[in-house]
Design a protein around this motif. Structure first.
Motif, PDB file in Angstrom:
ATOM      1  N   TRP A 139       0.817  -1.212   0.000  1.00 24.96           N
ATOM      2  CA  TRP A 139       0.000   0.000   0.000  1.00 24.96           C
ATOM      3  C   TRP A 139       0.850   1.261   0.000  1.00 24.96           C
ATOM      4  CZ3 TRP A 139      -5.057  -0.007  -1.072  1.00 24.96           C
ATOM      5  CH2 TRP A 139      -5.726  -1.226  -0.973  1.00 24.96           C
ATOM      6  N   ILE A 140       2.143   1.122   0.273  1.00 22.77           N
ATOM      7  CA  ILE A 140       3.032   2.281   0.155  1.00 22.77           C
ATOM      8  C   ILE A 140       2.991   2.815  -1.278  1.00 22.77           C
ATOM      9  CG2 ILE A 140       5.470   2.983   0.118  1.00 22.77           C
ATOM     10  CD1 ILE A 140       5.920   1.148   2.522  1.00 22.77           C
ATOM     11  N   HIS A 141       3.016   1.898  -2.243  1.00 24.64           N
ATOM     12  CA  HIS A 141       2.947   2.312  -3.649  1.00 24.64           C
ATOM     13  C   HIS A 141       1.641   3.053  -3.926  1.00 24.64           C
ATOM     14  CE1 HIS A 141       6.455  -0.164  -4.497  1.00 24.64           C
ATOM     15  NE2 HIS A 141       5.846  -1.209  -3.961  1.00 24.64           N
ATOM     16  N   GLU A 142       0.547   2.576  -3.341  1.00 20.58           N
ATOM     17  CA  GLU A 142      -0.752   3.195  -3.596  1.00 20.58           C
ATOM     18  C   GLU A 142      -0.828   4.582  -2.953  1.00 20.58           C
ATOM     19  OE1 GLU A 142      -2.805   1.751  -5.708  1.00 20.58           O
ATOM     20  OE2 GLU A 142      -1.254   0.191  -5.829  1.00 20.58           O
ATOM     21  N   ASP A 143      -0.282   4.722  -1.751  1.00 20.16           N
ATOM     22  CA  ASP A 143      -0.332   6.018  -1.069  1.00 20.16           C
ATOM     23  C   ASP A 143       0.496   7.073  -1.790  1.00 20.16           C
ATOM     24  OD1 ASP A 143      -2.020   5.021   0.821  1.00 20.16           O
ATOM     25  OD2 ASP A 143      -0.518   4.808   2.401  1.00 20.16           O
ATOM     26  N   LEU A 144       1.542   6.657  -2.477  1.00 24.29           N
ATOM     27  CA  LEU A 144       2.409   7.606  -3.185  1.00 24.29           C
ATOM     28  C   LEU A 144       2.053   7.748  -4.667  1.00 24.29           C
ATOM     29  CD1 LEU A 144       5.878   6.670  -1.633  1.00 24.29           C
ATOM     30  CD2 LEU A 144       4.360   8.544  -0.982  1.00 24.29           C
ATOM     31  N   ARG A 145       1.065   6.993  -5.124  1.00 28.67           N
ATOM     32  CA  ARG A 145       0.704   7.009  -6.535  1.00 28.67           C
ATOM     33  C   ARG A 145       0.274   8.393  -7.048  1.00 28.67           C
ATOM     34  NH1 ARG A 145       0.135   2.846  -9.754  1.00 28.67           N
ATOM     35  NH2 ARG A 145      -0.022   1.380  -8.011  1.00 28.67           N
ATOM     36  N   PRO A 146      -0.375   9.248  -6.245  1.00 28.82           N
ATOM     37  CA  PRO A 146      -0.771  10.576  -6.757  1.00 28.82           C
ATOM     38  C   PRO A 146       0.395  11.405  -7.277  1.00 28.82           C
ATOM     39  CG  PRO A 146      -1.957  10.093  -4.724  1.00 28.82           C
ATOM     40  CD  PRO A 146      -0.940   9.008  -4.892  1.00 28.82           C
ATOM     41  N   TRP A 147       1.622  11.097  -6.871  1.00 30.59           N
ATOM     42  CA  TRP A 147       2.781  11.873  -7.314  1.00 30.59           C
ATOM     43  C   TRP A 147       3.718  11.055  -8.216  1.00 30.59           C
ATOM     44  CZ3 TRP A 147       0.986  11.435  -2.302  1.00 30.59           C
ATOM     45  CH2 TRP A 147       0.358  12.576  -1.789  1.00 30.59           C
ATOM     46  N   ALA A 148       3.258   9.856  -8.612  1.00 29.39           N
ATOM     47  CA  ALA A 148       4.127   8.956  -9.382  1.00 29.39           C
ATOM     48  C   ALA A 148       4.555   9.568 -10.712  1.00 29.39           C
ATOM     49  CB  ALA A 148       3.419   7.619  -9.610  1.00 29.39           C
ATOM     50  N   SER A 149       3.667  10.298 -11.370  1.00 27.33           N
ATOM     51  CA  SER A 149       3.988  10.843 -12.694  1.00 27.33           C
ATOM     52  C   SER A 149       4.534  12.267 -12.640  1.00 27.33           C
ATOM     53  CB  SER A 149       2.742  10.804 -13.587  1.00 27.33           C
ATOM     54  OG  SER A 149       1.694  11.567 -13.014  1.00 27.33           O
ATOM     55  N   THR A 150       4.189  13.021 -11.611  1.00 27.65           N
ATOM     56  CA  THR A 150       4.592  14.438 -11.541  1.00 27.65           C
ATOM     57  C   THR A 150       5.736  14.688 -10.577  1.00 27.65           C
ATOM     58  OG1 THR A 150       2.998  14.904  -9.777  1.00 27.65           O
ATOM     59  CG2 THR A 150       2.238  15.136 -12.054  1.00 27.65           C
ATOM     60  N   GLY A 151       5.916  13.795  -9.609  1.00 24.25           N
ATOM     61  CA  GLY A 151       6.874  14.074  -8.568  1.00 24.25           C
ATOM     62  C   GLY A 151       6.307  15.081  -7.569  1.00 24.25           C
ATOM     63  N   ILE A 152       7.098  15.399  -6.549  1.00 21.68           N
ATOM     64  CA  ILE A 152       6.672  16.334  -5.513  1.00 21.68           C
ATOM     65  C   ILE A 152       7.534  17.595  -5.605  1.00 21.68           C
ATOM     66  CG2 ILE A 152       6.485  16.733  -3.019  1.00 21.68           C
ATOM     67  CD1 ILE A 152       6.070  13.690  -2.719  1.00 21.68           C
ATOM     68  N   THR A 153       6.893  18.706  -5.868  1.00 21.80           N
ATOM     69  CA  THR A 153       7.612  19.974  -5.999  1.00 21.80           C
ATOM     70  C   THR A 153       7.679  20.685  -4.650  1.00 21.80           C
ATOM     71  OG1 THR A 153       5.602  21.213  -6.504  1.00 21.80           O
ATOM     72  CG2 THR A 153       6.781  20.203  -8.361  1.00 21.80           C
ATOM     73  N   ARG A 154       8.560  21.657  -4.578  1.00 17.20           N
ATOM     74  CA  ARG A 154       8.661  22.479  -3.371  1.00 17.20           C
ATOM     75  C   ARG A 154       7.342  23.211  -3.109  1.00 17.20           C
ATOM     76  NH1 ARG A 154      11.483  23.073   1.115  1.00 17.20           N
ATOM     77  NH2 ARG A 154      13.470  22.810  -0.007  1.00 17.20           N
ATOM     78  N   ALA A 179      -5.893  20.001 -12.717  1.00 19.57           N
ATOM     79  CA  ALA A 179      -5.868  20.174 -11.264  1.00 19.57           C
ATOM     80  C   ALA A 179      -4.431  20.225 -10.757  1.00 19.57           C
ATOM     81  CB  ALA A 179      -6.619  19.024 -10.598  1.00 19.57           C
ATOM     82  N   PRO A 180      -4.173  20.978  -9.711  1.00 22.57           N
ATOM     83  CA  PRO A 180      -2.814  21.022  -9.151  1.00 22.57           C
ATOM     84  C   PRO A 180      -2.451  19.702  -8.484  1.00 22.57           C
ATOM     85  CG  PRO A 180      -4.344  22.160  -7.706  1.00 22.57           C
ATOM     86  CD  PRO A 180      -5.120  21.812  -8.952  1.00 22.57           C
ATOM     87  N   SER A 181      -1.179  19.499  -8.279  1.00 19.04           N
ATOM     88  CA  SER A 181      -0.710  18.314  -7.586  1.00 19.04           C
ATOM     89  C   SER A 181      -1.123  18.401  -6.118  1.00 19.04           C
ATOM     90  CB  SER A 181       0.811  18.212  -7.691  1.00 19.04           C
ATOM     91  OG  SER A 181       1.303  17.140  -6.938  1.00 19.04           O
ATOM     92  N   PRO A 182      -1.608  17.320  -5.523  1.00 19.90           N
ATOM     93  CA  PRO A 182      -2.026  17.388  -4.120  1.00 19.90           C
ATOM     94  C   PRO A 182      -0.837  17.623  -3.191  1.00 19.90           C
ATOM     95  CG  PRO A 182      -2.052  15.122  -4.903  1.00 19.90           C
ATOM     96  CD  PRO A 182      -1.814  15.981  -6.102  1.00 19.90           C
ATOM     97  N   PRO A 183      -1.043  18.290  -2.077  1.00 18.98           N
ATOM     98  CA  PRO A 183       0.044  18.497  -1.123  1.00 18.98           C
ATOM     99  C   PRO A 183       0.366  17.181  -0.406  1.00 18.98           C
ATOM    100  CG  PRO A 183      -2.008  19.349  -0.236  1.00 18.98           C
ATOM    101  CD  PRO A 183      -2.296  18.939  -1.645  1.00 18.98           C
ATOM    102  N   PRO A 184       1.634  16.801  -0.311  1.00 25.90           N
ATOM    103  CA  PRO A 184       1.990  15.555   0.385  1.00 25.90           C
ATOM    104  C   PRO A 184       1.983  15.774   1.893  1.00 25.90           C
ATOM    105  CG  PRO A 184       3.964  16.631  -0.436  1.00 25.90           C
ATOM    106  CD  PRO A 184       2.807  17.476  -0.884  1.00 25.90           C
ATOM    107  N   LEU A 185       1.010  15.206   2.570  1.00 28.19           N
ATOM    108  CA  LEU A 185       0.837  15.427   4.002  1.00 28.19           C
ATOM    109  C   LEU A 185       0.796  14.091   4.735  1.00 28.19           C
ATOM    110  CD1 LEU A 185       0.334  17.519   6.244  1.00 28.19           C
ATOM    111  CD2 LEU A 185      -2.122  17.274   5.790  1.00 28.19           C
ATOM    112  N   PHE A 186       1.696  13.899   5.673  1.00 29.52           N
ATOM    113  CA  PHE A 186       1.753  12.669   6.447  1.00 29.52           C
ATOM    114  C   PHE A 186       0.828  12.762   7.658  1.00 29.52           C
ATOM    115  CE2 PHE A 186       5.414  12.272   3.861  1.00 29.52           C
ATOM    116  CZ  PHE A 186       5.905  10.975   3.936  1.00 29.52           C
TER     117      PHE A 186
END
Length: 546
Positions: free
Chosen positions: A149-164, A241-248
């Motif tokens: 499920w780690i892969h699934e939780d990070l999938r929203p950024w799989a194609s775009t990556g996480i920007t500053r 749509a913008p990339s979602p904010p990565p929030l733990f």
């Protein structure tokens, strides 16, 4: 790898029916006398007995030989015990431990007054001698399935990556920003968390770096310690749509994209006297063995705070009364009173005394789930809306029994009646859950989950992690040394004193569409089948007027 047992009952693994015999010299009968061959054999036998007696006497009298023999026996015993307790499904890697293994300790004398990390508390693997830890990486087992499920939780950024920019948007509700740079931890605090959630969460990060020194990549993340997830998926759907904010945070649901992380209580919940997980897990196992399942109370048990959610207040209506027997025994927990009386009535290891235990969410997910599943009691799981990092690996009718949310009382009564009528099947469900908790949620795997999640997360960062301007360096000393009471006690107890004896478990691959669908379908079909059984049960009860 564990040796295979010998086939056909033969100790040496040979096939066929053979009778073990003791060798004896060839006797030749000659009346009542003894032949020369027999005389030679007797002389040989006497010599062997004398030599054997000498060797045995030396073993008994020579303390060096005796100590070496005891050490060898102890080593064999320890190896066997470790082998017997290792999960057969997910065995930990074999390792060779040397006496030179370094030990990490707290150095409070220099930090109690200064509050500063005066030395490098995060040694890199290259700073350790080569023979400090010897690891056979080829034997690393695959991690439990819930790691997928780690892969699934990070999938929203799989194609775009996480920007500053995306990371900064996560600051809106975060309690703190945590950065790992050069093997050191830096924390920028935004707002206080409830109780010490943030404190023990940060403590967990520090212990991960002690367990895998020099192995955690540089990163920055935002952490929100509030129960309910807030990053709604619907707000980030569509091509523009913008990339979602990565929030733990500690939990998620089907409508949100928050990244799920192990909760603070794995290192202790100081305010309610719940010990760190590694210690508590042993106590839960011991407590589980005090009463055999069939000798436990044949009812469903729950104890907690009913005032945090309407669904819990609704559950309390299922308690036994003059009008109804719903097979439930429910108790409201008064934590203020418990704290004044020394938590005598809240010992988790002493609460495996009913055949069934109820799990129900509070304002969101509840940390109580792992404690409830750890009993051999059948977990009656009131339909949840949230998940934490490991619960997506649980299966209905295998690890737990699903209970309807909007008809709790009748659903609980049916579950208990079914279990009391299917003793062996009910015991199997309870045992599968407790085995899962003991074997697949041991602290080693909690740290491995953290390791893999952070490693995969760091690969997505499109910027170079930096030390935040308003952050301070945090180490185990700056956190533990100034504290007292349960805070200090639990931190000392959960302190990682040695680097890992082996690398983390091997990360399993992500789900492909077919396997993901199969998992979802299996859970849904099982829950539907149980619901049909329940409807049939109540239809029969109504017809008989009972």
């Amino acid at each position: 790898m564990r040796n295979s047992p010998a086939k056909n009952g033969s100790a040496g693994g040979n096939s066929g029916n053979f009778t073990d015999t003791i060798w004896s010299p060839p006797f030749v009968k000659s009346g009542f006398g003894i032949s020369p061959n027999r005389s030679y054999a007797l002389v040989s036998l006497i010599i062997l007995l004398i030599v054997g007696a000498f060797i045995s006497t030396r073993l008994l009298l020579d303390p060096t030989v005796l100590i070496e023999k005891q050490a060898a026996t102890a080593t064999t015993t320890t190896t066997k015990t470790q082998t017997d307790t290792i999960s057969p499904k997910y065995p930990r890697p074999k390792t060779v431990i040397t006496q030179n293994q370094p030990e990490f300790t707290l150095h409070c004398s220099a930090n109690e007054t200064t509050g500063a990390c005066t030395r490098n508390k995060y040694p890199t693997m290259t700073s350790l001698r080569e023979d400090d830890t010897i690891t056979n990486h080829s034997t690393n087992a695959t991690c439990p399935d819930y790691f997928r499920w780690i892969h699934e939780d990070l999938r929203p950024w799989a194609s775009t990556g996480i920007t500053r920019e995306a990371l900064e948007r996560a600051k809106k509700t975060a309690n703190f920003r945590l950065a790992i740079v050069g093997g050191k931890v830096y924390v920028e605090k935004f707002q206080d968390a409830f109780q010490t959630r943030d404190v023990f969460t940060i403590w967990g990060f520090l212990q991960l770096l002690r367990k895998y020194p020099g192995k955690i990549p540089d990163l920055e993340l935002m952490f929100d310690c509030v129960d309910w997830p807030v990053v709604r998926a619907a707000n980030f759907a569509g091509a523009n749509a913008p990339s979602p904010p990565p929030l733990f945070r500690y939990c998620g649901n089907e409508e949100t994209l928050d990244i799920v992380f192990p909760d603070w209580s794995f290192w202790g919940w100081a305010e309610v006297n719940i010990k760190p997980w590694e210690s508590l897990l042993k106590e839960l196992k011991e407590g589980n063995q005090r009463t055999n399942w069939v000798n436990r109370e044949p009812y469903a048990y729950w104890k907690g705070n009913p005032f945090v959610a309407e669904t819990r207040q609704d559950l309390m209506k299922c308690n036994v009364s003059e009008e109804h027997e719903w097979n439930a025994r429910l108790y409201a927990q008064d934590w203020i009173r418990e704290s004044k009386e020394g938590y005598k009535q809240s010992d988790l290891a002493s609460q495996c005394h009913h055949r069934y235990k109820i799990y129900i969410e509070g304002s969101a997910w509840s940390v109580s789930e792992k404690y409830i599943l750890a009993c051999d009691s059948v977990t009656l799981l009131v339909k949840p809306h949230y998940y934490d990092f490991f619960t997506r690996g649980l299966l209905p009718a295998h690890h737990y029994w699903p209970v309807r949310e909007h008809d709790k009382c009748r659903s609980i009564k049916f579950a208990v009646d079914w279990g009391n009528s299917h003793i062996q099947k009910a015991q199997d469900i309870g045992k599968a859950a407790s085995d899962f908790i003991q074997q697949e949620l041991k602290m080693d795997y909690v740290y491995d989950y953290m390791y893999h999640l952070l490693t995969e997360y760091s690969k997505l960062l499109q910027f170079k992690p930096e030390i935040p301007r308003n952050a301070i360096e945090i180490c185990s000393e700056t956190m533990a040394c100034p504290r007292s009471g349960n805070d200090r006690k639990f931190m000392t107890e959960s302190l990682v004193k040695h680097p890992a004896e082996s690398g983390p478990c091997a990360m399993p691959p992500p789900y492909d569409p077919a396997s993901f669908y199969e998992v979802v379908k299996r859970k849904q079909s099982t829950a539907t089948r149980i619901l049909r059984w329940e409807m049939k049960y109540w239809s029969k009860q109504n017809q008989t007027g009972s």
